[in-house]
Design an enzyme around this catalytic site. Sequence first.
Site, PDB file in Angstrom:
ATOM      1  N   LYS A  54       0.851  -1.196   0.000  1.00 59.46           N
ATOM      2  CA  LYS A  54       0.000   0.000   0.000  1.00 59.46           C
ATOM      3  C   LYS A  54       0.882   1.239   0.000  1.00 59.46           C
ATOM      4  O   LYS A  54       1.798   1.364   0.814  1.00 59.46           O
ATOM      5  CB  LYS A  54      -0.890   0.020   1.242  1.00 59.46           C
ATOM      6  N   ASP A  81      -3.648   4.354  -1.707  1.00 57.98           N
ATOM      7  CA  ASP A  81      -4.615   4.773  -0.680  1.00 57.98           C
ATOM      8  C   ASP A  81      -4.594   6.286  -0.532  1.00 57.98           C
ATOM      9  O   ASP A  81      -4.061   6.822   0.442  1.00 57.98           O
ATOM     10  CB  ASP A  81      -4.247   4.078   0.639  1.00 57.98           C
ATOM     11  N   LEU A  82      -5.181   6.965  -1.512  1.00 55.80           N
ATOM     12  CA  LEU A  82      -5.182   8.434  -1.469  1.00 55.80           C
ATOM     13  C   LEU A  82      -6.447   8.985  -0.827  1.00 55.80           C
ATOM     14  O   LEU A  82      -6.549  10.186  -0.586  1.00 55.80           O
ATOM     15  CB  LEU A  82      -5.017   9.003  -2.891  1.00 55.80           C
ATOM     16  N   LYS A  83      -7.408   8.111  -0.574  1.00 57.93           N
ATOM     17  CA  LYS A  83      -8.653   8.506   0.111  1.00 57.93           C
ATOM     18  C   LYS A  83      -9.216   9.803  -0.469  1.00 57.93           C
ATOM     19  O   LYS A  83      -9.411  10.798   0.229  1.00 57.93           O
ATOM     20  CB  LYS A  83      -8.428   8.649   1.614  1.00 57.93           C
ATOM     21  N   ASP A  86     -13.490  15.058  -2.397  1.00 61.02           N
ATOM     22  CA  ASP A  86     -13.558  16.439  -2.870  1.00 61.02           C
ATOM     23  C   ASP A  86     -14.812  16.565  -3.729  1.00 61.02           C
ATOM     24  O   ASP A  86     -15.609  15.626  -3.780  1.00 61.02           O
ATOM     25  CB  ASP A  86     -12.266  16.761  -3.667  1.00 61.02           C
ATOM     26  N   THR A 140     -10.716   3.331  10.727  1.00 61.42           N
ATOM     27  CA  THR A 140     -10.540   2.396  11.844  1.00 61.42           C
ATOM     28  C   THR A 140     -10.051   3.084  13.122  1.00 61.42           C
ATOM     29  O   THR A 140     -10.078   2.509  14.198  1.00 61.42           O
ATOM     30  CB  THR A 140      -9.542   1.288  11.452  1.00 61.42           C
ATOM     31  N   GLN A 210      -5.232   2.970  16.292  1.00 66.38           N
ATOM     32  CA  GLN A 210      -6.409   2.246  15.795  1.00 66.38           C
ATOM     33  C   GLN A 210      -7.360   1.956  16.953  1.00 66.38           C
ATOM     34  O   GLN A 210      -6.933   1.713  18.076  1.00 66.38           O
ATOM     35  CB  GLN A 210      -5.986   0.922  15.130  1.00 66.38           C
ATOM     36  N   ARG A 231       2.223  -0.666  10.650  1.00 69.45           N
ATOM     37  CA  ARG A 231       3.247  -0.564  11.692  1.00 69.45           C
ATOM     38  C   ARG A 231       3.676  -1.886  12.316  1.00 69.45           C
ATOM     39  O   ARG A 231       4.870  -2.039  12.625  1.00 69.45           O
ATOM     40  CB  ARG A 231       2.791   0.444  12.754  1.00 69.45           C
TER      41      ARG A 231
END
Length: 256
Positions: A54, A81-83, A86, A140, A210, A231
């Site tokens: 990712k 994963d740019l989420k 807009d 999360t 999280q 992590r």
Amino acid sequence: MQTETPATCAFQGTTSIAPSRQPEDRLIVALDVSSAAEALRLSSLLIGRCRWVKVGMELFYAEGRDLISRLQDQGFCIFLDLKLHDIPNTVAAAIRSVAGLSVQILTLHAAGGPVMLAAAVAEVKLLPQPPLLAAVTVLTSIDQPQLLSIGVPVSPQEQVLRLATLARNSGVRGLVSSPQELAALRHTFGPDPVLIVPGVRAAGSLADDQRRTATPGIAIRQGASLLVVGRPITRSADPARTTETILAEIAMALDE
Ligand code: C5P
């Protein structure tokens, strides 16, 4: 629960999802570091162990497009994963801007609303190699008090289901949630959605920021298609060994 998952980078340019029982197809390692050197050091340790990495905001903003092609040269499928979140026009334009990267999965926020989601789906359909769009429902790291503080007076699960329904009705096939909503999502939507879950932690290990977590084994048993782990691997003293341990737990759950 038995679910379907992608074969090698199968999302790209196809709507089919081939079943995979291979643990390495079910793990996405989040390379949440800020330099290409560190990302490639980690990814080199993962070659032959897992298929997906990712690239999120931290790494993409720092190292951008070039790093993605280097990871692809190493053979990895890419979860970008740019989420995106807009106005519809900007999200559609952003999708055009990353189209050339040929990533397999791209995220956007379901909370962007139905018009934004539909614009993204329409834009992706125009691409020669369309990524799978995955809608982030409730992060999360968000628990009930935090949801309330942003004006959402329902449980995380209710909000996940609401946003997932919105995303599905807009034609988005992938959903990102915590492992704790997997059973409800599978119950509601059946085997079709690609369910992607961060917030994966070994029993007794650090949750970090999280809030809605579960172990890899539980996430697979509850119907996850793909697990995202950052992590616990990237900050491990031995990332390769930690990856193997997680894959072994996934394999055990898949064998049940
Ligand atoms: O380090 P950790 O395993 O918590 O990393 C989880 C990764 O998944 C992070 O890169 C984070 O941005 C991403 N993510 C998340 N929750 C979501 C969507 C993505 O934690 N709902």
